[in-house]
Design a protein around this motif. Structure first.
Motif, PDB file in Angstrom:
ATOM      1  N   ALA A 192      90.791  47.059  25.380  1.00 18.71           N
ATOM      2  CA  ALA A 192      91.813  47.823  24.968  1.00 18.71           C
ATOM      3  C   ALA A 192      93.393  47.676  25.650  1.00 18.71           C
ATOM      4  O   ALA A 192      93.076  47.434  26.959  1.00 18.71           O
ATOM      5  CB  ALA A 192      91.660  49.539  25.197  1.00 18.71           C
TER       6      ALA A 192
ATOM      7  N   LEU B 233      97.274  54.583  29.371  1.00 17.61           N
ATOM      8  CA  LEU B 233      96.150  55.119  29.416  1.00 17.61           C
ATOM      9  C   LEU B 233      95.716  55.643  30.758  1.00 17.61           C
ATOM     10  O   LEU B 233      95.802  54.855  31.767  1.00 17.61           O
ATOM     11  CB  LEU B 233      95.134  53.819  29.003  1.00 17.61           C
ATOM     12  CG  LEU B 233      95.102  53.584  27.406  1.00 17.61           C
ATOM     13  CD1 LEU B 233      94.255  52.291  27.472  1.00 17.61           C
ATOM     14  CD2 LEU B 233      94.798  54.474  26.694  1.00 17.61           C
TER      15      LEU B 233
ATOM     16  N   GLU C 204      91.064  46.068  14.814  1.00 17.82           N
ATOM     17  CA  GLU C 204      90.340  46.423  16.114  1.00 17.82           C
ATOM     18  C   GLU C 204      90.552  45.421  16.932  1.00 17.82           C
ATOM     19  O   GLU C 204      90.491  44.219  16.511  1.00 17.82           O
ATOM     20  CB  GLU C 204      88.957  46.791  15.876  1.00 17.82           C
ATOM     21  CG  GLU C 204      88.510  47.937  14.763  1.00 17.82           C
ATOM     22  CD  GLU C 204      88.284  47.368  13.369  1.00 17.82           C
ATOM     23  OE1 GLU C 204      88.438  46.258  13.114  1.00 17.82           O
ATOM     24  OE2 GLU C 204      87.566  48.199  12.668  1.00 17.82           O
TER      25      GLU C 204
ATOM     26  N   SER D 294      93.141  51.900  17.305  1.00 13.42           N
ATOM     27  CA  SER D 294      94.082  52.646  17.093  1.00 13.42           C
ATOM     28  C   SER D 294      95.017  52.294  15.785  1.00 13.42           C
ATOM     29  O   SER D 294      95.409  53.304  15.269  1.00 13.42           O
ATOM     30  CB  SER D 294      95.149  52.666  18.223  1.00 13.42           C
ATOM     31  OG  SER D 294      94.431  53.288  19.226  1.00 13.42           O
TER      32      SER D 294
ATOM     33  N   ARG E 215      95.480  57.449  21.195  1.00 13.97           N
ATOM     34  CA  ARG E 215      94.796  56.145  20.956  1.00 13.97           C
ATOM     35  C   ARG E 215      93.336  56.360  20.698  1.00 13.97           C
ATOM     36  O   ARG E 215      93.044  57.225  21.214  1.00 13.97           O
ATOM     37  CB  ARG E 215      94.962  55.148  22.235  1.00 13.97           C
ATOM     38  CG  ARG E 215      96.613  54.804  22.558  1.00 13.97           C
ATOM     39  CD  ARG E 215      96.866  53.437  21.879  1.00 13.97           C
ATOM     40  NE  ARG E 215      95.707  52.523  22.693  1.00 13.97           N
ATOM     41  CZ  ARG E 215      96.063  51.752  23.806  1.00 13.97           C
ATOM     42  NH1 ARG E 215      97.259  52.209  24.498  1.00 13.97           N
ATOM     43  NH2 ARG E 215      95.495  50.895  24.302  1.00 13.97           N
ATOM     44  N   HIS E 216      92.980  55.442  19.834  1.00 12.87           N
ATOM     45  CA  HIS E 216      91.439  55.528  19.341  1.00 12.87           C
ATOM     46  C   HIS E 216      90.701  54.655  20.317  1.00 12.87           C
ATOM     47  O   HIS E 216      90.758  53.452  19.985  1.00 12.87           O
ATOM     48  CB  HIS E 216      91.200  55.401  18.140  1.00 12.87           C
ATOM     49  CG  HIS E 216      89.767  55.676  17.306  1.00 12.87           C
ATOM     50  ND1 HIS E 216      89.382  56.174  16.423  1.00 12.87           N
ATOM     51  CD2 HIS E 216      88.668  55.086  18.070  1.00 12.87           C
ATOM     52  CE1 HIS E 216      88.170  56.195  16.442  1.00 12.87           C
ATOM     53  NE2 HIS E 216      87.651  55.405  17.290  1.00 12.87           N
ATOM     54  N   ILE E 217      89.992  54.866  21.362  1.00 11.41           N
ATOM     55  CA  ILE E 217      89.519  54.200  22.248  1.00 11.41           C
ATOM     56  C   ILE E 217      87.961  54.571  22.165  1.00 11.41           C
ATOM     57  O   ILE E 217      87.514  55.646  22.014  1.00 11.41           O
ATOM     58  CB  ILE E 217      89.611  54.364  23.731  1.00 11.41           C
ATOM     59  CG1 ILE E 217      91.346  54.468  23.764  1.00 11.41           C
ATOM     60  CG2 ILE E 217      88.954  53.426  24.697  1.00 11.41           C
ATOM     61  CD1 ILE E 217      91.724  52.789  23.767  1.00 11.41           C
TER      62      ILE E 217
ATOM     63  N   ASP F 224      99.709  53.162  18.526  1.00 14.79           N
ATOM     64  CA  ASP F 224      98.929  54.311  18.648  1.00 14.79           C
ATOM     65  C   ASP F 224      98.251  54.720  17.322  1.00 14.79           C
ATOM     66  O   ASP F 224      98.686  53.560  16.237  1.00 14.79           O
ATOM     67  CB  ASP F 224      99.737  55.616  19.134  1.00 14.79           C
ATOM     68  CG  ASP F 224     100.802  55.773  18.471  1.00 14.79           C
ATOM     69  OD1 ASP F 224     101.138  55.631  17.124  1.00 14.79           O
ATOM     70  OD2 ASP F 224     101.898  56.569  18.893  1.00 14.79           O
TER      71      ASP F 224
ATOM     72  N   GLU G   8      84.903  48.514  26.180  1.00 14.72           N
ATOM     73  CA  GLU G   8      85.640  49.393  25.326  1.00 14.72           C
ATOM     74  C   GLU G   8      86.185  48.520  24.157  1.00 14.72           C
ATOM     75  O   GLU G   8      86.381  47.238  24.298  1.00 14.72           O
ATOM     76  CB  GLU G   8      86.695  50.171  25.928  1.00 14.72           C
ATOM     77  CG  GLU G   8      88.089  49.554  26.209  1.00 14.72           C
ATOM     78  CD  GLU G   8      88.112  48.642  27.354  1.00 14.72           C
ATOM     79  OE1 GLU G   8      89.127  48.000  27.465  1.00 14.72           O
ATOM     80  OE2 GLU G   8      86.994  48.583  28.118  1.00 14.72           O
ATOM     81  N   ARG G   9      86.569  49.250  23.079  1.00 13.59           N
ATOM     82  CA  ARG G   9      87.489  48.698  22.064  1.00 13.59           C
ATOM     83  C   ARG G   9      88.702  49.467  21.611  1.00 13.59           C
ATOM     84  O   ARG G   9      88.217  50.768  21.890  1.00 13.59           O
ATOM     85  CB  ARG G   9      86.337  48.529  20.714  1.00 13.59           C
ATOM     86  CG  ARG G   9      85.328  47.371  20.924  1.00 13.59           C
ATOM     87  CD  ARG G   9      84.562  47.349  19.491  1.00 13.59           C
ATOM     88  NE  ARG G   9      83.785  48.371  19.006  1.00 13.59           N
ATOM     89  CZ  ARG G   9      82.604  48.842  19.183  1.00 13.59           C
ATOM     90  NH1 ARG G   9      81.926  47.782  19.554  1.00 13.59           N
ATOM     91  NH2 ARG G   9      81.943  49.850  18.656  1.00 13.59           N
ATOM     92  N   ASP G  10      89.673  49.031  21.276  1.00 15.90           N
ATOM     93  CA  ASP G  10      90.777  50.064  20.886  1.00 15.90           C
ATOM     94  C   ASP G  10      90.823  49.711  19.226  1.00 15.90           C
ATOM     95  O   ASP G  10      91.181  48.681  18.665  1.00 15.90           O
ATOM     96  CB  ASP G  10      92.024  49.353  21.202  1.00 15.90           C
ATOM     97  CG  ASP G  10      93.267  50.390  21.202  1.00 15.90           C
ATOM     98  OD1 ASP G  10      93.325  50.941  19.953  1.00 15.90           O
ATOM     99  OD2 ASP G  10      93.943  50.852  22.070  1.00 15.90           O
TER     100      ASP G  10
END
Length: 617
Positions: free
Chosen positions: A244, A284, A240, A230, A207-209, A440, A226-228
């Motif tokens: 998250a 997470l 985006e 993924s 996952r791109h956090i 993901d 935060e932002r997600d």
């Protein structure tokens, strides 16, 4: 507050900065290339200066001309937006040396985070967790191969100076390492002038956090959660969101605190983003999230952070650059609701996401969502710059509400003749796994079969197209009645042409005319040229009928064959050019060129029939 601001960027981000600057009473100056003279951002600024020709290297990357324009217009500060020169330490130093205010990260911070290996060493020293891997100076193939073995496959080979997915290779087996390393180094040298690489453990459920951070000149640093990011395709972000999904309070505290530490370690000032990679195989967890890199600028996806915090990040940038402290303390920031952003691109998913350029005869967005766009109806998507048409941003009280709003918004986009990924975005936002938060970075690849439109009209499109031409057909719009039986409703079979191909459609009982927009039918984010069947078409035409269609808008640069000529499967028929790329269209089977419509030098639209091959009897 800064009195006047030159924006060293174009399009959507330039308009975004102008909007906030105007609300603060700041005079704005746009710089533009000659082909951008009539773009909305150039018209909306208080003043605009042409700094060169279309190629970015001759305009938007010309540091000397940008600084000269700032001096000539009396600008007090320069905002670089994102992309182009936004993370160029030399440009930042040049701006400051010219006596101007740089609305961005300090050059020292840009340099500290500019090289992945050096940045990771700094993060290790600051106590920020980093992905397991090798950051050493020994770049010999043997040493790199040994380190990859030690890390354990699969591994990622990454260019030290890389970004945007370039100079990156995944290697699943030691036997493929040497070839992948050589390929990665060639691309890194070509893209960044630096062929050095590092080795990282490849996370299998990544996952791109990322965390939005902000610092001021008084030593204060805060995060804005935060932002997600993924949902990606070929390492490029597609959708985006913030916050998250699946992020609990303890994990959020850990990752956001690590982001603040990272920013403090480089004495950060202004807007920045700390990017993390998370192993989401078990959800997470704080002990499975690692630092990847820092973007020392405002991000494309900053609107989702604005959506959940109620803060204007461009205003924060201008206030900090003016010498003010941060507008809010950490305890004054909170998350409200959920926000999502989809990037609408001029590209055609049905042809492998080939770029699509040309005039925007139609460009309509649904009411409700925030739309950040650099173009307008009647404008044009050129081959010179990034093909993003707009960012579609929605907010909801819950994630489900935000996702539903985003899916509806993308499905309601109307663009023609340029093709877009709107239908693809709508399908992604409405996918059950996305709605459930089962995401993901491999989500799009995994679900490609259901996300990417096939290029063939769906039953809904066929019905809508057939009903659309009913009023135009006079008293008897259908050409045949089939399957009549006593006491049964009559079946009306309509002959209709959709996207230059003929179809026979059994119009459903009670169907009423669907409204067309200048001969175009819009359904769920897709655009379909529709009209009555032309006499020169054979009913039932479709895939395999020998029609050679233009895969994208472009110019015919060669008609290689002549009408009546015999051809073999794979023979070149027509060559078209679009976005400086040539594409040869080949014969799908052995046969004869029954029809040739392509004319050298002609501009053609996507889907236009260029030739037709008939098989030999």
């Amino acid at each position: 507050m800064i009195a006047s601001l030159l924006i060293a960027n174009r399009g959507e981000i330039a308009r975004r900065i102008i909007r906030t600057a105007r609300s603060l009473g700041v005079r704005t100056i746009a710089v533009h290339s000659d082909v951008d003279a009539q773009m909305p951002f150039a018209r909306e600024a208080d003043e605009a200066v042409c700094i060169g020709t279309a190629a970015a290297r001759d305009s938007y990357l010309r540091q000397d001309r940008i600084i000269e324009a700032a001096r000539g217009t009396g600008a007090q500060a320069i905002h670089p937006g994102y992309g182009f020169l936004s993370e160029n330490a030399e440009f930042a130093e040049g701006v400051v040396a010219a006596g101007l205010i740089w609305v961005g990260a300090p050059p020292s911070s840009i340099r500290a985070m500019g090289l992945k290996d050096a940045a990771k060493r700094r993060m290790i020293a600051a106590g920020v967790p980093v992905t397991p891997g090798y950051l050493g100076e020994d770049q010999s193939p043997d040493r790199l191969a040994r380190e990859a073995d030690a890390v354990g496959y699969p591994v990622l080979i990454k260019a030290v100076a890389g970004g945007g997915g370039k100079g990156m290779r995944r290697v699943d087996d030691p036997s493929a390492f040497a070839e992948a390393l050589a390929s990665c180094r060639r691309e890194a040298a070509s893209s960044f002038g630096d062929d050095r690489v590092l080795i990282e453990k490849c996370i299998l459920s990544p996952r791109h956090i990322e965390v939005q951070v902000f610092g001021d000149t008084y030593g204060n640093v805060v995060h804005l959660f935060e932002r997600d990011c993924s949902l990606q395709r070929r390492h490029q972000k597609v959708i985006e969101e913030a916050p998250a999904p699946g992020m609990d309070a303890g994990t959020r505290e850990a990752v956001c605190s690590a982001a603040v530490k990272a920013a403090q370690a480089v004495d950060y000032v202004g807007a920045g983003t700390i990017e993390f990679i998370a192993d989401a195989s078990e959800g997470l967890r704080a002990d499975r999230i690692w630092f990847m890199e820092m973007n020392t600028r405002l991000q494309v996806e900053h609107p989702v952070t604005e959506g959940i915090t109620g803060q204007d990040l461009v205003e924060w940038q201008l206030r900090v650059a003016s010498g003010e402290p941060l507008p809010r303390r950490q305890e004054e920031l909170a998350i409200t609701g959920w926000a999502m952003e989809a990037r609408l691109y001029a590209e055609n998913p049905t042809t492998g996401f080939l770029p699509s350029t040309g005039p925007l005869a139609t460009l309509r967005f649904p009411e409700g969502p925030r739309i950040d766009s650099g173009v307008e109806e009647g404008g044009e998507v050129t081959p010179h710059y990034d093909p993003m048409i707009a960012k579609i941003i929605t907010w909801g009280r819950s994630r489900a509400e935000a996702a539903a709003c985003l899916a509806r918004a993308c499905a309601g986009v109307k663009v023609w003749p340029v093709r877009t990924n709107a239908a693809f975005l709508a399908r992604a936002a409405a996918h059950p796994d996305f709605i459930a938060g089962r995401i993901d970075t491999g989500f799009i690849e995994t679900h490609a079969d259901t996300l990417v439109p096939t290029g063939e009209p769906s039953p809904a499109v066929l019905q809508a197209a057939a009903s659309a031409i009913v009023p135009a057909g006079g008293g008897d719009p259908w050409t045949a009645l089939r399957g009549l039986r006593a006491n049964a409703a009559p079946s009306r079979r309509i002959e209709v042409e959709i996207a230059h191909r003929p179809y026979l459609v059994d119009l459903a009982p009670g169907a009423v005319g669907t409204r067309l927009h200048n001969g175009i039918l819009f359904v769920e984010g897709e655009a379909w040229p529709v009209g009555p069947r032309r006499a020169d078409h054979v009913a039932g035409g479709g895939a395999g009928d020998g029609a050679i269609l233009a895969p994208m808008p472009g110019r015919v640069i060669a008609a290689v064959v002549e009408q009546g000529q015999k051809v073999a499967k794979g023979d070149r028929l027509v060559v078209i050019e679009a976005m400086k790329m040539e594409q040869a269209l080949l014969a799908p089977f052995d046969g004869v060129v029954a029809e040739l419509r392509a004319t050298e030098g002609e501009q053609v639209s996507e889907g236009a029939i260029l030739a037709r091959i008939e098989g030999e009897a």
